[in-house]
Design an enzyme around this catalytic site. Structure first.
Site, PDB file in Angstrom:
ATOM      1  N   LYS A  19       0.841  -1.203   0.000  1.00  0.00           N
ATOM      2  CA  LYS A  19       0.000   0.000   0.000  1.00  0.00           C
ATOM      3  C   LYS A  19       0.878   1.256   0.000  1.00  0.00           C
ATOM      4  O   LYS A  19       0.577   2.239  -0.678  1.00  0.00           O
ATOM      5  CB  LYS A  19      -0.926  -0.012   1.235  1.00  0.00           C
ATOM      6  CG  LYS A  19      -2.055  -1.034   1.092  1.00  0.00           C
ATOM      7  CD  LYS A  19      -2.776  -1.321   2.398  1.00  0.00           C
ATOM      8  CE  LYS A  19      -3.772  -2.473   2.185  1.00  0.00           C
ATOM      9  NZ  LYS A  19      -4.389  -2.987   3.401  1.00  0.00           N
ATOM     10  N   GLN A  42      -4.727  -1.984   9.729  1.00  0.00           N
ATOM     11  CA  GLN A  42      -4.599  -3.279   9.042  1.00  0.00           C
ATOM     12  C   GLN A  42      -5.170  -4.399   9.916  1.00  0.00           C
ATOM     13  O   GLN A  42      -4.847  -4.509  11.096  1.00  0.00           O
ATOM     14  CB  GLN A  42      -3.115  -3.542   8.737  1.00  0.00           C
ATOM     15  CG  GLN A  42      -2.843  -4.821   7.990  1.00  0.00           C
ATOM     16  CD  GLN A  42      -3.391  -4.808   6.566  1.00  0.00           C
ATOM     17  OE1 GLN A  42      -3.269  -3.815   5.846  1.00  0.00           O
ATOM     18  NE2 GLN A  42      -4.002  -5.918   6.157  1.00  0.00           N
ATOM     19  N   ASP A  99     -11.135   2.816   4.129  1.00  0.00           N
ATOM     20  CA  ASP A  99     -11.563   1.425   3.892  1.00  0.00           C
ATOM     21  C   ASP A  99     -13.082   1.347   3.721  1.00  0.00           C
ATOM     22  O   ASP A  99     -13.603   0.373   3.194  1.00  0.00           O
ATOM     23  CB  ASP A  99     -11.186   0.541   5.098  1.00  0.00           C
ATOM     24  CG  ASP A  99      -9.884  -0.211   4.871  1.00  0.00           C
ATOM     25  OD1 ASP A  99      -9.523  -0.426   3.698  1.00  0.00           O
ATOM     26  OD2 ASP A  99      -9.250  -0.597   5.874  1.00  0.00           O
TER      27      ASP A  99
END
Ligand code: NAD
Length: 311
Positions: free
Chosen positions: A68, A112, A135
């Site tokens: 990422k 995460q 997200d």
């Protein structure tokens, strides 16, 4: 934008030509178009920034986070890389999220998963400022998506929607079977597909581990989106000719020589029936990563009040 995808020929028993929907290529095209949006925001004196928080020792998670960061670097998004000892109390993670929420130079906050057992994942998702929740997992953003007022579409289903558009697959009026009902793939995918918008207007059946006779559903589908995490569970016998297949699954399986990644779809037999199919790897995965960048750029554009047109 010009979406490209690669049509390849297979030596299928049916003699049909099956199109391979190339997520690597579509994602690269989205990344290159995002660069100009990042520059426009940069010109205001603010660089879009994504902060990642990792609280586990899992090498796969570490790899995901570092990919990422690489993606961000490619398009000019700044990153902040925070690691928290997995043994640390949950409060340390909450404090970190609070600090990132309060920091105006940070536009996107990504925690995460998975988290250690002593940390309540749902509490963490609620803690992230919904405006920085790139997200799209905060309950406020989930609600907005369901109500047809999405702020951030979750990256995997959003990427799939873009892939379908790129491959000229019409969703309006299509019968779509989504296999899997997780909060990150199956449920938001179904919600996006039923919206009264481009890339929506589909009739969606959501199947899951308690569904009876899956094959009877998949055989009626124009589009099958497989996100169960079960290696090669969908084969050609379960599909009708001309189906479009999106394989979300990423499963590592042992082979005689080591191991390999396979999807939830048995590629070769499914390709004999399909009009178009995504490969694993190189299908949905790169799109998930590209849409995280998209959401981060969107968050930065809103925060800086720069009007941009996203690809
Ligand atoms: P999950 O384990 O949270 O959910 C799996 C879902 O599949 C569940 O809802 C379950 O009911 C359903 N299911 C399981 N077995 C089934 C069966 N035999 N028949 C019908 N339904 C069944 O998983 P997830 O996070 O949604 O991920 C699913 C898969 O997609 C995994 O392989 C994961 O690695 C992969 N994934 C890929 C990407 C990507 O970017 N390519 C992103 C997210 C997840």
């Amino acid at each position: 934008m010009r979406f490209k995808y690669v049509a390849v020929e297979y030596f299928c028993m049916t003699q049909t030509q099956t199109r391979l929907i190339d997520g690597t290529e579509v994602a690269a095209s989205i990344r290159s178009e995002l660069i100009s949006s990042v520059r426009r925001i940069d010109n205001t004196g603010t660089t879009p920034q994504l902060a990642t928080v990792l609280m586990n020792d899992d090498p796969a998670s570490q790899t995901y986070v570092s990919m990422k960061h690489d993606d961000c670097e490619e398009v000019g998004i700044a990153t902040r890389d925070i690691e928290i000892d997995p043994e640390a109390p949950a409060a340390e993670l909450f404090d970190t999220v609070d600090e990132l929420n309060a920091d105006p130079s940070v536009h996107g906050v990504l925690v995460q998963m998975p988290l250690p057992d002593h940390v309540d994942e749902r509490e963490v998702l609620r803690r992230v400022d919904p405006k920085k929740d790139v997200d799209g997992f905060h309950p406020e953003n989930v609600g907005r998506l369901v109500a047809g007022q999405a702020r951030y579409k979750p990256c995997t289903p959003h990427g799939i929607q873009k892939l379908l558009t790129a491959a000229n697959v019409e969703t309006e009026g299509a019968d779509v079977v989504v296999i899997g009902r997780s909060n990150i793939v199956g449920k938001p995918m179904a919600n996006l597909l039923i919206q009264k918008t481009d890339g929506g207007n589909a009739t969606v059946t959501v199947c899951h581990s308690r569904s009876d006779d899956l094959a009877s559903k998949t055989r009626t589908a124009d589009i099958v989106i497989a996100a169960a995490g079960v290696p090669e569970m969908i084969d050609g016998d379960m599909l009708s000719s001309g189906v479009v297949i999106i394989d979300v699954g990423i499963n590592r399986v042992e082979t005689e020589t080591g191991s390999e990644l396979v999807g939830d779809v048995a590629f070769e037999s499914a390709a004999e029936k399909a009009d178009a199919i995504t490969p694993v790897p190189g299908g949905v995965g790169p799109m998930t990563r590209a849409m995280l960048l998209w959401n981060t750029v969107k968050a930065a554009a809103v925060a800086t009040e720069v009007s941009i047109e996203l690809p």
